[in-house]
Design an enzyme around this catalytic site. Structure first.
Site, PDB file in Angstrom:
ATOM      1  N   GLU A 186       0.869  -1.184   0.000  1.00 48.46           N
ATOM      2  CA  GLU A 186       0.000   0.000   0.000  1.00 48.46           C
ATOM      3  C   GLU A 186       0.902   1.229   0.000  1.00 48.46           C
ATOM      4  O   GLU A 186       1.660   1.455   0.949  1.00 48.46           O
ATOM      5  CB  GLU A 186      -0.895   0.033   1.235  1.00 48.46           C
ATOM      6  N   HIS A 237     -11.062   0.221   1.239  1.00 45.69           N
ATOM      7  CA  HIS A 237     -11.777   0.545   2.477  1.00 45.69           C
ATOM      8  C   HIS A 237     -11.421   1.914   3.049  1.00 45.69           C
ATOM      9  O   HIS A 237     -11.917   2.275   4.119  1.00 45.69           O
ATOM     10  CB  HIS A 237     -11.505  -0.545   3.517  1.00 45.69           C
ATOM     11  N   ASP A 238     -10.539   2.642   2.378  1.00 48.67           N
ATOM     12  CA  ASP A 238     -10.172   3.986   2.848  1.00 48.67           C
ATOM     13  C   ASP A 238     -10.665   5.090   1.918  1.00 48.67           C
ATOM     14  O   ASP A 238     -10.410   6.263   2.179  1.00 48.67           O
ATOM     15  CB  ASP A 238      -8.638   4.121   2.943  1.00 48.67           C
TER      16      ASP A 238
END
Ligand code: NOJ
Length: 520
Positions: A258, A319-320
């Site tokens: 990420e 999910h962010d």
């Protein structure tokens, strides 16, 4: 064409475990729930699942505060459930990727409890302790330093104060964390998505970050400084290479990072001789304006910056981030699906994307996410994109028999798996069709990407294989555009009735319409 490894041709599906399927009525999804829904994923056609953290955790950041790297939080089940899930995943020919959170632990992790107990504790140096804080900020607002009453020193946390950062310069930390990786690799997991890979190492002199001249009032407070000394440090690459070497002790595994960085910096995470992350997540589509020009630019820049031999990847949501259907609207969400599934390399989709799921407005009293609680009203909360998967039109949409931990989408009576399944023209069918096409036409995975253009709101590009040529035409604009085709057959369309038809000469392409064409 050279043979591809599994992760190169995979569509990866991110599952946020709290929100996928609850099987015990507590309103929170768990591992058993995922097992119940694996056949749905097989039918959808994805190849691998990445599951956000399910390790023991006080849940200050919903599992991204890990208190034991080698366990399962009781909320999500047991190690037996995990082993069964992995077996069921593999039995169906799917792969399983875990979330690894190396930058920080929970403040309840035994390592941190020891570390904070005294200045001369052997684990003191496992975290970043200082007599005085410098100016580094937390990504969740405010100073990144918190004073520990017992020992009178400050520790650094890139996120919540309940998430102290590990000291990756300490060889004992490395050894312990690499053993945690091996623990899961030996159990048979197929790889890791590594949380905030670019933040893992900080400046050893703890120099202050410089002010950000572009900062404006109303922006998140951590934008006030440029994160020069606490992110993307040169030493991080040696660490990533070491992590990769651990993963490579095992056959056929993948390391995904990420990384939110501009494209040139992102590329350095492939590592020297490509011995870094197999896939530094490419988030360019999450951040760019939704226009043919902007997307064409992103695609060209990314492809142009890829090091020789590096494998590309693309992402539309996680999910962010606000859900794609909220960012671009329901029609363009179909175009976005077509874009994602016709780009080269490994693709990652976020659960619910295939339903055109949108962000859900969360009333203040139901807010869960610390990012929203710490800095309310700036739109930083991530609950809106983490709401439960709607499976059918029952009371709680088949997600739970209890009260869901976050509210369902208001339109869950119509936007749910069962309803979209019935409708051949739904976005769910479009996703399935496109995933299927990607499987049958490997040119879409590994063919060359050529002729990327943007004109009158329409994005075009070609994928060139050894024996075939596929043209993708996507109307990202507001108006109908007239397109001239050299002749071909429609392989996929946002309007199902066009599939199989020939295109030749001038054809109208409505706003929000896209075509995948087999060029003769
Ligand atoms: C990135 C994760 O994706 C996010 O959800 C989390 O809050 C931070 N890292 C901290 O772990």
């Amino acid at each position: 064409m050279q043979e591809l490894t599994w992760w190169q041709h995979s569509v990866v599906y991110e599952i946020y475990p709290r929100s996928f399927q609850d099987s015990n009525g507590d309103g929170v999804g768990e591992l058993k729930g995922i097992i119940e829904r694996l056949d749905y994923l097989v039918h959808l056609g994805v190849d691998a699942i990445w599951i956000s953290p399910f390790y023991p955790s006080p849940m200050a950041d919903f599992g991204y505060d890990v208190a034991d790297y080698c366990g399962i939080d009781p909320l999500f089940g047991t190690m037996e459930d995990f082993d069964r899930l992995l077996a069921e995943v593999h039995r169906r020919g799917l792969k399983m990727i875990l979330d690894f959170v190396p930058n920080h632990t929970s403040d309840q992790h035994p390592w941190f409890l020891e570390s904070r107990s005294s200045r001369d504790n052997p684990k003191r140096d496992w975290y970043l302790w200082r007599d005085e804080p410098n100016n580094w900020l937390s990504n969740f607002g405010g100073s990144g330093w918190d004073r520990d009453e017992t020992t009178g020193q400050y520790y650094y946390h890139s996120f919540l104060k309940q998430q102290p950062d590990l000291n990756w310069r300490n060889p004992a930390v490395k050894a312990a964390m690499f053993d945690a990786l091996r623990f899961w690799l030996e159990r048979g997991v197929d790889g890791f998505r590594v949380d905030v890979m670019w933040l893992m190492i900080k400046d050893d002199q703890f120099r202050d970050d410089p002010p950000n001249p572009g900062y404006r009032m109303g922006q998140p407070s951590n934008h006030r400084l440029l994160p020069v000394y606490n992110s993307d440090r040169p030493e991080v690459h040696d660490l990533v290479a070491e992590m990769r070497a651990v993963v490579d002790e095992f056959q056929q595994r993948v390391l995904i990072g990420e990384i939110y960085l501009p494209v040139q910096q992102l590329m350095t995470y492939y590592g020297r001789d490509l011995k870094g992350a197999n896939l530094p997540f490419n988030f360019q589509l999450l951040q760019c304006a939704w226009s043919a020009d902007a997307v064409a630019q992103v695609i060209s820049d990314y492809q142009g910056a890829l090091p020789e031999g590096a494998w590309p990847n693309w992402v539309l949501g996680n999910h962010d981030q606000p859900r794609i259907a909220t960012r671009v609207g329901p029609h363009q969400a179909r175009v976005a699906a077509m874009l994602l599934l016709t780009l080269p390399g490994t693709l990652t989709m976020y659960y619910g994307e295939e339903l055109g799921m949108t962000n859900v407005a969360i009333p203040p009293e139901l807010v869960q996410d610390p990012a929203e609680k710490n800095e309310p009203g700036l739109g930083l909360g991530r609950d809106p994109e983490r709401t439960p998967m709607p499976w059918d039109n029952s009371r709680a949409s088949g997600f739970t028999s209890g009260t869901p931990w976050l509210p369902l989408n208001d339109d869950h009576a119509t936007i749910n798996v069962a309803a979209l399944e019935q409708d051949q023209s739904s976005i769910l069918h479009l996703y399935r069709k496109l995933i299927d096409l990607r499987r049958s036409r490997r040119t879409l995975v590994s063919g060359k990407l050529r002729s990327v253009t943007a004109e009158k709101g329409v994005l075009r590009y070609q994928r060139i294989g050894q024996k075939d040529r596929i043209l993708i035409v996507l109307n990202l604009g507001m108006d109908t555009a007239q397109i001239e085709f050299e002749g071909g057959t429609v392989l996929a369309s946002t309007r199902a009735e066009r599939v199989g038809k020939a295109v030749n000469g001038f054809t109208d392409l409505a706003s929000g319409e896209g075509l995948v064409i087999d060029l003769a």
